[in-house]
Motif scaffolding. Structure first.
Motif, PDB file in Angstrom:
ATOM      1  N   SER A  31     102.212  25.134 -79.630  1.00 54.66           N
ATOM      2  CA  SER A  31     102.710  26.385 -80.197  1.00 54.66           C
ATOM      3  C   SER A  31     102.853  27.393 -79.063  1.00 54.66           C
ATOM      4  O   SER A  31     102.350  27.180 -77.964  1.00 54.66           O
ATOM      5  N   GLN A  33     102.883  31.738 -78.295  1.00 54.17           N
ATOM      6  CA  GLN A  33     102.599  33.063 -78.831  1.00 54.17           C
ATOM      7  C   GLN A  33     103.204  34.122 -77.929  1.00 54.17           C
ATOM      8  O   GLN A  33     103.277  33.952 -76.718  1.00 54.17           O
ATOM      9  N   THR A  48     103.360  33.931 -83.598  1.00 51.46           N
ATOM     10  CA  THR A  48     103.110  32.558 -83.169  1.00 51.46           C
ATOM     11  C   THR A  48     104.242  31.688 -83.702  1.00 51.46           C
ATOM     12  O   THR A  48     104.562  31.758 -84.894  1.00 51.46           O
ATOM     13  N   VAL A  50     105.581  27.667 -83.992  1.00 53.33           N
ATOM     14  CA  VAL A  50     104.948  26.354 -83.970  1.00 53.33           C
ATOM     15  C   VAL A  50     105.967  25.203 -83.963  1.00 53.33           C
ATOM     16  O   VAL A  50     105.813  24.233 -83.238  1.00 53.33           O
ATOM     17  N   VAL A  92     100.188  27.314 -76.024  1.00 52.43           N
ATOM     18  CA  VAL A  92      98.962  26.673 -76.513  1.00 52.43           C
ATOM     19  C   VAL A  92      99.155  25.167 -76.449  1.00 52.43           C
ATOM     20  O   VAL A  92     100.164  24.650 -76.936  1.00 52.43           O
ATOM     21  N   GLY A  95      94.563  21.685 -79.445  1.00 53.58           N
ATOM     22  CA  GLY A  95      93.900  22.509 -80.446  1.00 53.58           C
ATOM     23  C   GLY A  95      93.561  23.906 -79.980  1.00 53.58           C
ATOM     24  O   GLY A  95      93.032  24.709 -80.750  1.00 53.58           O
TER      25      GLY A  95
ATOM     26  N   ARG B  55      83.405  25.312 -73.708  1.00 41.58           N
ATOM     27  CA  ARG B  55      84.243  24.306 -74.356  1.00 41.58           C
ATOM     28  C   ARG B  55      85.299  23.773 -73.390  1.00 41.58           C
ATOM     29  O   ARG B  55      85.627  22.601 -73.405  1.00 41.58           O
ATOM     30  N   ALA B  96      87.532  28.939 -83.939  1.00 47.17           N
ATOM     31  CA  ALA B  96      87.563  27.695 -83.165  1.00 47.17           C
ATOM     32  C   ALA B  96      88.716  26.793 -83.571  1.00 47.17           C
ATOM     33  O   ALA B  96      89.355  26.161 -82.748  1.00 47.17           O
ATOM     34  N   PHE B  97      88.983  26.734 -84.859  1.00 44.59           N
ATOM     35  CA  PHE B  97      90.033  25.841 -85.333  1.00 44.59           C
ATOM     36  C   PHE B  97      91.133  26.636 -86.025  1.00 44.59           C
ATOM     37  O   PHE B  97      91.756  26.159 -86.968  1.00 44.59           O
ATOM     38  N   VAL B  99      93.597  28.543 -84.034  1.00 42.84           N
ATOM     39  CA  VAL B  99      94.307  29.117 -82.896  1.00 42.84           C
ATOM     40  C   VAL B  99      95.663  29.691 -83.299  1.00 42.84           C
ATOM     41  O   VAL B  99      96.178  30.608 -82.677  1.00 42.84           O
ATOM     42  N   LEU B 100      96.252  29.162 -84.373  1.00 39.77           N
ATOM     43  CA  LEU B 100      97.562  29.664 -84.792  1.00 39.77           C
ATOM     44  C   LEU B 100      97.489  31.105 -85.261  1.00 39.77           C
ATOM     45  O   LEU B 100      98.496  31.812 -85.279  1.00 39.77           O
ATOM     46  N   TYR B 103      94.760  35.189 -80.890  1.00 38.32           N
ATOM     47  CA  TYR B 103      93.558  35.707 -80.281  1.00 38.32           C
ATOM     48  C   TYR B 103      93.552  37.228 -80.391  1.00 38.32           C
ATOM     49  O   TYR B 103      94.594  37.871 -80.293  1.00 38.32           O
TER      50      TYR B 103
END
Lengths: 112, 114
Positions: A31, A33, A48, A50, A92, A95, B55, B96-97, B99-100, B103
């Motif tokens: 993706s 951003q 974003t 995708v 990105v 994950g 991570r 954490a899961f 991201v779409l 931030y």
């Protein structure tokens, strides 16, 4: 090595004009951003994208993700002085644990 | 709704010294990432913390280290400061899961090394 190349680096135009900012890479991203950053502040997420070929609109801003998910563009219609800022694209991978890969940004100035 | 809080906002250090920067993530976020933004450049990924563990790490030397606390807040430590470490250090929080969802960045800490 800059994985994401943004162009132009600097752009100064008059209020009411249209403009396009480009973000290109040889890498595929899951993706992408777009952020806008003002002096003394952190980047703020705009959108974003995708899916390859995806187009998203945010008022006068139109974002497009390339079919191969390697590039993107931001088009602003009838730019206004409030659009002034640093526009950053960020890729990105996977994950997202690898963080964002940013371009150097496009410094945009809209003159009244 | 408080966003990401960073402290201090500005800092001046001497070459060779050590520095600690702090970050409180946005409410509900469990992941903290740190970025270095040199003047006129885009941010560069330093590392990301989740569940109090590093991570993933970007291309930064071991002089850069971090920590995440049980309340999800985080610290960035830089040892043996170099002039080239002068930059805006940004903290970003996320899910954490998720991201779409993007931030959320703080306003940063401006570090000057003299």
């Amino acid at each position: 090595t800059q994985l994401l190349e943004q162009s132009p680096q600097f752009l100064s135009i008059q209020e009411g004009e249209n403009l396009t900012v480009y973000c290109n890479s040889s890498s595929v991203f899951s993706s992408l951003q777009w952020y806008r950053q003002e002096p003394g502040e952190g980047p703020v997420l705009l959108v974003t994208v995708v899916t390859g070929g995806e187009v998203k609109k945010l008022k006068r801003l139109t974002f497009q993700f390339g079919d191969a998910r390697k590039d993107s563009s931001l088009h602003i219609t009838a730019a206004q002085p409030g659009d002034t800022g640093l526009y950053l694209c960020a890729g990105v991978k996977g994950g997202g644990a690898d963080g964002l890969t940013f371009g150097k940004g496009t410094h945009l100035i809209i003159q009244p | 709704d408080a966003g990401v809080t960073q402290s201090p906002t500005h800092l001046i250090k001497t070459r060779g010294q050590q520095v600690t920067l702090r970050c409180s993530p946005k409410s509900g976020h469990d992941t903290v990432s740190w970025y270095q933004q040199a003047l006129g450049q885009g941010p560069q990924f330093i590392f990301q913390y989740y569940e109090e563990e590093e991570r993933q790490r970007g291309n930064f030397p071991d002089r850069f280290s971090g920590h995440q606390f049980p309340n999800y807040s985080s610290e960035l430590n830089v040892n043996a400061l170099l002039l080239g470490d002068s930059a805006l250090y940004l903290c970003a929080s996320s899910l954490a899961f998720g991201v779409l969802a993007g931030y959320t960045f703080g306003s940063g800490t401006r570090l000057t090394v003299v």
